[in-house]
Motif scaffolding. Structure first.
Motif, mmCIF file in Angstrom:
data_model
loop_
_atom_site.group_PDB
_atom_site.id
_atom_site.type_symbol
_atom_site.label_atom_id
_atom_site.label_comp_id
_atom_site.label_asym_id
_atom_site.label_seq_id
_atom_site.Cartn_x
_atom_site.Cartn_y
_atom_site.Cartn_z
ATOM 1 N N TYR A 130 -13.959 -4.018 10.408
ATOM 2 C CA TYR A 130 -12.648 -4.525 10.810
ATOM 3 C C TYR A 130 -11.501 -3.958 9.972
ATOM 4 C CZ TYR A 130 -15.226 -7.859 13.657
ATOM 5 O OH TYR A 130 -16.056 -8.415 14.585
ATOM 6 N N CYS A 131 -11.740 -3.741 8.687
ATOM 7 C CA CYS A 131 -10.642 -3.362 7.793
ATOM 8 C C CYS A 131 -10.400 -1.864 7.722
ATOM 9 C CB CYS A 131 -10.914 -3.881 6.379
ATOM 10 S SG CYS A 131 -10.963 -5.685 6.259
ATOM 11 N N LEU A 132 -11.366 -1.063 8.125
ATOM 12 C CA LEU A 132 -11.252 0.385 7.964
ATOM 13 C C LEU A 132 -11.191 1.119 9.293
ATOM 14 C CD1 LEU A 132 -13.765 0.965 4.998
ATOM 15 C CD2 LEU A 132 -11.340 0.314 4.924
ATOM 16 N N GLN A 133 -10.690 0.459 10.330
ATOM 17 C CA GLN A 133 -10.613 1.114 11.635
ATOM 18 C C GLN A 133 -9.498 2.154 11.685
ATOM 19 O OE1 GLN A 133 -11.022 -1.180 15.219
ATOM 20 N NE2 GLN A 133 -12.148 -2.816 14.210
ATOM 21 N N ASN A 134 -8.417 1.879 10.958
ATOM 22 C CA ASN A 134 -7.280 2.805 10.937
ATOM 23 C C ASN A 134 -6.881 3.041 9.483
ATOM 24 O OD1 ASN A 134 -6.727 2.800 13.945
ATOM 25 N ND2 ASN A 134 -6.488 0.619 13.490
ATOM 26 N N ILE A 135 -7.115 4.255 8.993
ATOM 27 C CA ILE A 135 -6.906 4.557 7.577
ATOM 28 C C ILE A 135 -5.887 5.683 7.423
ATOM 29 C CG2 ILE A 135 -8.017 5.236 5.417
ATOM 30 C CD1 ILE A 135 -10.670 4.327 6.644
ATOM 31 N N TYR A 136 -4.955 5.491 6.493
ATOM 32 C CA TYR A 136 -4.021 6.543 6.118
ATOM 33 C C TYR A 136 -4.560 7.258 4.880
ATOM 34 C CZ TYR A 136 -0.242 5.053 9.232
ATOM 35 O OH TYR A 136 0.523 4.761 10.331
ATOM 36 N N TYR A 137 -4.386 8.584 4.886
ATOM 37 C CA TYR A 137 -4.783 9.407 3.744
ATOM 38 C C TYR A 137 -3.603 10.179 3.160
ATOM 39 C CZ TYR A 137 -9.461 8.653 5.675
ATOM 40 O OH TYR A 137 -10.609 8.077 6.159
ATOM 41 N N ASN A 138 -2.489 10.199 3.880
ATOM 42 C CA ASN A 138 -1.375 11.058 3.548
ATOM 43 C C ASN A 138 -0.090 10.245 3.367
ATOM 44 O OD1 ASN A 138 1.049 12.913 4.712
ATOM 45 N ND2 ASN A 138 -0.479 14.181 3.652
ATOM 46 N N LYS A 139 0.576 10.441 2.239
ATOM 47 C CA LYS A 139 1.788 9.672 1.929
ATOM 48 C C LYS A 139 2.918 9.983 2.901
ATOM 49 C CE LYS A 139 5.076 8.778 -1.835
ATOM 50 N NZ LYS A 139 5.409 9.068 -3.257
ATOM 51 N N VAL A 143 -0.847 -1.336 6.175
ATOM 52 C CA VAL A 143 -1.835 -0.288 6.427
ATOM 53 C C VAL A 143 -2.986 -0.389 5.428
ATOM 54 C CG1 VAL A 143 -0.037 1.311 7.230
ATOM 55 C CG2 VAL A 143 -0.829 1.445 4.871
ATOM 56 N N THR A 144 -4.059 0.296 5.763
ATOM 57 C CA THR A 144 -5.130 0.594 4.815
ATOM 58 C C THR A 144 -4.960 2.047 4.393
ATOM 59 O OG1 THR A 144 -6.647 -0.938 5.921
ATOM 60 C CG2 THR A 144 -7.623 0.697 4.452
ATOM 61 N N PHE A 145 -4.919 2.277 3.082
ATOM 62 C CA PHE A 145 -4.689 3.627 2.556
ATOM 63 C C PHE A 145 -5.859 4.013 1.662
ATOM 64 C CE2 PHE A 145 -2.995 6.979 -0.065
ATOM 65 C CZ PHE A 145 -2.082 7.652 0.749
ATOM 66 N N LYS A 146 -6.345 5.242 1.851
ATOM 67 C CA LYS A 146 -7.446 5.757 1.034
ATOM 68 C C LYS A 146 -6.921 6.835 0.093
ATOM 69 C CE LYS A 146 -11.654 6.674 -0.342
ATOM 70 N NZ LYS A 146 -12.250 5.835 -1.403
ATOM 71 N N ASP A 191 -4.122 12.975 0.011
ATOM 72 C CA ASP A 191 -4.968 14.119 0.367
ATOM 73 C C ASP A 191 -4.283 15.467 0.148
ATOM 74 O OD1 ASP A 191 -3.147 13.907 2.414
ATOM 75 O OD2 ASP A 191 -4.619 13.986 4.033
ATOM 76 N N GLU A 192 -2.983 15.463 -0.148
ATOM 77 C CA GLU A 192 -2.277 16.700 -0.462
ATOM 78 C C GLU A 192 -1.872 16.760 -1.932
ATOM 79 O OE1 GLU A 192 0.974 16.830 2.337
ATOM 80 O OE2 GLU A 192 -0.246 17.960 3.782
ATOM 81 N N GLY A 193 -2.379 15.818 -2.726
ATOM 82 C CA GLY A 193 -2.070 15.808 -4.149
ATOM 83 C C GLY A 193 -0.743 15.169 -4.498
ATOM 84 N N VAL A 194 -0.085 14.539 -3.511
ATOM 85 C CA VAL A 194 1.203 13.889 -3.753
ATOM 86 C C VAL A 194 0.961 12.548 -4.451
ATOM 87 C CG1 VAL A 194 3.300 12.960 -2.711
ATOM 88 C CG2 VAL A 194 2.234 15.025 -1.764
ATOM 89 N N GLN A 195 1.709 12.301 -5.494
ATOM 90 C CA GLN A 195 1.452 11.160 -6.362
ATOM 91 C C GLN A 195 2.271 9.935 -5.954
ATOM 92 O OE1 GLN A 195 1.247 12.339 -10.440
ATOM 93 N NE2 GLN A 195 1.595 10.283 -11.238
ATOM 94 N N SER A 196 1.692 8.756 -6.177
ATOM 95 C CA SER A 196 2.377 7.479 -5.986
ATOM 96 C C SER A 196 1.998 6.559 -7.138
ATOM 97 C CB SER A 196 1.982 6.817 -4.657
ATOM 98 O OG SER A 196 2.344 7.601 -3.548
ATOM 99 N N ARG A 197 2.914 5.706 -7.490
ATOM 100 C CA ARG A 197 2.656 4.666 -8.487
ATOM 101 C C ARG A 197 3.154 3.350 -7.901
ATOM 102 N NH1 ARG A 197 5.448 2.139 -12.867
ATOM 103 N NH2 ARG A 197 4.104 1.667 -14.671
ATOM 104 N N LEU A 198 2.230 2.493 -7.522
ATOM 105 C CA LEU A 198 2.594 1.266 -6.817
ATOM 106 C C LEU A 198 2.086 0.041 -7.563
ATOM 107 C CD1 LEU A 198 1.877 2.188 -3.070
ATOM 108 C CD2 LEU A 198 4.018 2.426 -4.359
#
Length: 275
Positions: A107-116, A132-135, A189-196
């Motif tokens: 249920y939780c991983l049906q739609n996953i984002y990989y890209n910022k 969203v769910t983000f990997k 997935d492109e090496g772009v960084q986030s700090r959340l």
């Protein structure tokens, strides 16, 4: 929308910077995997419900709730309970962690984002995606910062609104102020960084539990939190992040309006060896 079946996956630690309505962020997924936000909910929702005489969290329980789309919120996931007291919520059952969270993953991983960039593009009109769910490709670090130790005055004033707090108790007693902020620093997935910032209720509860066991020693308590979210999660668990926006910052179209509202942490799958 009327009676809706929702798998609760997120409750966040209350922050005084939020509006009254969004003080407690509660979210979940529908049976088709779509995200849904439910607000307002009373603080008693964080206490859970009685199951065979024992208080149990609503997290990963299927609930049936009377909901309606919020007309004052541009985010498509946002709904409001018709009965704001939550007294008429039907608890259907809980999804357990058997087979390494197999049913939860369904249920939780049906739609996953990989890209910022994809995530931020979809957060703009017309989609206005806000849950969203983000990997992450890799979590670089878990970070801790000092924060104010007292609730702001506007939080204390919320007592006057009635249903948030017991009238004979102060908010400082019911929900103690977290003196620290917690963050994950990660790349996509492109090496772009986030700090959340991590706003999950679980990390706040973990800190207070560790502090009690450490007899008030904050250094030891913080080290225990770090052991869980860094040493254990990043070496043993396959981490996904539940991300969400607040209405205010999403409406302002900030550079990145998302925060971490939950951490999904099944174990790494065992790889079969043929040698």
């Amino acid at each position: 929308m009327a009676l809706t079946k929702v798998l609760i996956t997120v409750t966040t630690y209350p922050l005084p910077s939020r509006s009254y309505d969004e003080l407690v962020c509660t979210a979940g997924v529908l049976e088709n995997g779509d995200w849904i936000r439910i607000y307002p909910v009373p603080l008693k929702f964080l206490q859970g419900f009685k199951d065979n005489g024992k208080m149990t969290s609503f997290k990963y329980h299927w609930l049936e709730i009377d909901l309606q789309k919020r007309q004052d919120d541009f985010r498509p996931e946002s709904h409001s309970p018709i009965n704001h007291t939550f007294d008429n919520v039907n608890v259907i059952g809980k999804i357990d962690t058997k087979r390494n969270w197999a049913e939860r993953k369904h249920y939780c991983l049906q739609n996953i984002y990989y890209n910022k960039k994809k995530l931020l593009d979809d957060s703009l009109a017309p989609n206005n995606t806000s849950l969203v769910t983000f990997k992450p490709s890799k979590i670089l670090s878990f970070e801790i910062e000092n924060d104010n130790r007292e609730w702001k005055n506007e939080w204390k004033e919320l007592r006057k609104l009635g249903d948030l707090f017991d009238q004979d108790k102060s908010p400082e007693i019911q929900i103690p102020k977290l003196p620290y902020k917690f963050f994950y620093n990660f790349i996509d997935d492109e090496g772009v960084q986030s700090r959340l910032m991590i706003e999950d209720w679980e990390i706040g509860a973990l800190y207070w539990n560790c502090l009690r066991r450490a007899e008030g020693n904050e250094t030891i308590a913080l080290e225990k939190v770090r052991q869980k979210y860094e040493n254990e999660f990043l070496t043993k668990n396959d981490i996904y992040l539940f991300l969400g926006t607040t209405k205010e910052w999403h409406q302002r179209r900030g550079k990145n309006p998302f925060v971490i509202i939950g951490v999904f942490y099944p174990k790494f799958e065992q790889q079969l060896s043929f040698f």
